[in-house]
Enzyme design. Structure first.
Site, PDB file in Angstrom:
ATOM      1  N   LYS A 261       4.493  -2.043  -1.329  1.00 36.80           N
ATOM      2  CA  LYS A 261       3.058  -2.153  -1.040  1.00 36.80           C
ATOM      3  C   LYS A 261       2.432  -3.420  -1.628  1.00 36.80           C
ATOM      4  CE  LYS A 261       2.608   2.210  -2.510  1.00 36.80           C
ATOM      5  NZ  LYS A 261       1.962   3.449  -2.926  1.00 36.80           N
TER       6      LYS A 261
ATOM      7  N   ASP B 196       2.934  10.258  -5.938  1.00 35.71           N
ATOM      8  CA  ASP B 196       1.658  10.789  -5.421  1.00 35.71           C
ATOM      9  C   ASP B 196       1.859  11.940  -4.436  1.00 35.71           C
ATOM     10  OD1 ASP B 196       2.706   9.080  -3.522  1.00 35.71           O
ATOM     11  OD2 ASP B 196       0.813   8.076  -3.068  1.00 35.71           O
TER      12      ASP B 196
HETATM   13 MG    MG Z   1      -2.729   6.648  -3.263  1.00 40.05          MG
END
Ligand code: MG
Ligand code: ADP
Length: 497
Positions: free
Chosen positions: A199, A234
């Site tokens: 990312k 997450d």
């Molecule tokens: Mg997130």
């Protein structure tokens, strides 16, 4: 290499530029010349639609291939594209958790700190408070110490604001559930080695180090009485947070800047576990499904974007379905169109060749535009891409391009979800499709992009059929991740008996 960073840094927020008042008053009809210029772009659109098509057989292939890859990754590390990472979670939240716990979420554009006061079965959540801090772009490619010191100082400020009543009982450190949303090789519930940054992060010196140790050291440097009790992804914290309220949650999917999924697996179905003991007989597997690529309908634009990315050849599913990339794919298509046509006027808009200037929230705004002349599309073309003039026909083509890329992304994400569900169903017939099963969804892309959500759900229904899909509830669990991490810290508290 840095263009990935700008996308992540810009990802969450809309442009604050205001619309010039004259724009909406401009007549938006195509002249004959303009119609000609648009027609040169039309074959590119048709070709794109054909190559991005996701009819049922394509969806089915993706779901089947993903399920097969899950099995390969469960059999052995490196067995398939999906890492199927062990999370060492042995107890899911029950609702009985009590006390004061913290969640820290580092996953992309922001980090979030959260404090929850858990009151046990009856009272549940007595109090929650959270703060969000955006990560300066330079820290995303700085050193490990710089990044973790920044996070620790954010935590210190959060804790300093607490009134005395919130402190931990005497002699106890504050315990954190650390949500760290990058591929980690977990070594226990509270330690894990970073495999690689994704990312757009490219922080030096973290890969192959224990990220919990990195954080604990930074906390010490801040003089904070805090420690990490649980390290989770997450997706895992989202699953834990959703499961706290609903026992039927089996899968969690994140669709934000990046994407990932995890699910509850029987220990017996994980050959690579080899003798490890899990009291509950169940654990959570972090699929790292962003790495999947088998049979995806890709285009020249995807390939070029991948080649120029910081991780070529990797995270292909993520690059096709997640928020960081959808805007960039559309930009590349529009760039090609502008090269062969005059749909954006006689001169080529220079901003259009800047990677990642068009963001996924821009696509979303353009797709919400219900004005007759597509004024919002006109504004975004001008504001984000520097297009000085566009006729209605050009704007329609632009929204068609957005729809094509977003539809492909949403439908493929739906096929991925079905892949996970069908793998579980194949192992224990009726365990998933024969009863209510919940898929917990989170992430800015899923939350804010209604068209994406609809395409995703439609693909799930197409694949499962009307009847079965009634049992599969795809549900947005907002902010489940922070609470989930804190719940896992509670479940793994070093003070619990
Ligand atoms: Mg997130
Ligand atoms: P992260 O994934 O970085 O932890 P989020 O879950 O908040 O953060 O997701 C942020 C991403 O969601 C952005 O990068 C963007 O791609 C996408 N996003 C945010 N807002 C919107 C929106 N209004 N429309 C479409 N996508 C959005």
């Amino acid at each position: 290499m840095s263009y990935g960073l700008s996308a992540a840094a810009f990802g969450g927020a809309f442009s604050t530029a205001t619309r010039p008042a004259w724009r909406s008053a401009v007549p938006a009809r195509c002249s004959l010349a303009a119609a000609d210029s648009v027609s040169a772009a039309a074959p590119i659109l048709r070709d794109l639609q054909m190559k991005c098509a996701t009819p049922l057989p394509v969806l089915r292939h993706v779901a089947d291939a993903l399920a097969a890859d899950m099995r390969a990754g469960l059999a052995a590390d490196g067995g398939g594209e999906l890492k199927m990472i062990l999370t060492y979670v042995d107890s899911l939240p029950t609702g009985n958790e009590a006390g004061l716990f913290y969640g820290l979420d580092l996953g992309g554009t922001n980090f979030r700190v959260l404090r929850v006061h858990l009151g046990g079965k009856e009272k549940r959540l007595l109090d929650t408070e959270f703060e969000q801090v955006s990560i300066p772009q330079e820290l995303m490619c700085g050193t490990t110490e710089e990044l973790f010191d920044f996070i620790a100082s954010g935590l210190a400020k959060f804790v300093q604001k607490e009134k005395d009543k919130f402190g931990p009982p005497k002699g106890r450190e504050r315990e954190i559930g650390f949500t760290f949303s990058f591929p980690v090789k977990q070594t226990s519930i509270d330690s894990g080695i970073l495999i690689k940054w994704t990312k757009g992060f490219a922080v030096s010196g973290t890969v192959r180090r224990d990220v919990v140790a990195c954080l604990n050291e930074a906390l010490k440097r801040q003089g904070l009485d805090m420690r990490v009790s649980a390290l989770v992804n997450d997706t895992v914290s989202t699953l834990a947070g959703a499961r706290y309220w609903d026992d039927n949650v089996m899968v969690a999917v994140i669709l934000g800047t990046g994407t990932n999924a995890c699910y509850i697996e029987s220990v017996d179905a994980i050959p690579k576990l080899q003798g490890s003991t899990y009291q509950s007989g169940k654990t959570i597997i972090n699929t790292e499904w962003g790495a999947f690529s088998n049979g995806l309908p890709l285009t020249e634009y995807d390939r070029a974007m991948d080649c120029e990315s910081i991780n070529p050849g990797e995270q292909i599913f993520e690059k096709t379905i997640s928020g960081m990339y959808l805007g960039e794919i559309v930009r590349r298509v529009l760039q090609k169109m502008a090269e062969v046509s005059t749909m954006f006027g006689d001169s080529f808009p220079q901003k259009l060749s800047v990677p990642f200037v068009l963001r996924t929230p821009d696509l979303c705004k353009m797709q919400q535009d219900d004005t007759k002349d597509l004024n919002e599309v006109e504004f975004i073309l001008s504001d984000a891409l520097g297009v000085k003039s566009s006729c209605l026909g050009s704007r329609r083509i632009v929204t068609d391009v957005c729809d094509t890329i977003v539809k492909r992304g949403g439908r493929l994400a739906g096929a991925g979800i079905v892949g996970i569900l069908q793998k579980l169903e194949q192992d224990f017939k009726g365990s998933i499709f024969g009863r209510r099963t919940v898929v917990a969804m989170d992430g800015g892309l899923y939350e804010h992009y209604p068209q994406y959500r609809s395409h995703l759900k439609e693909a799930v229904t197409e694949l499962l059929g009307e009847e079965v899909s009634k049992n599969v509830i795809i549900e947005h669990t907002k902010d489940g991740s922070g609470i989930g991490a804190a719940l896992l810290a509670a479940a793994n508290s070093k003070y619990s008996t």
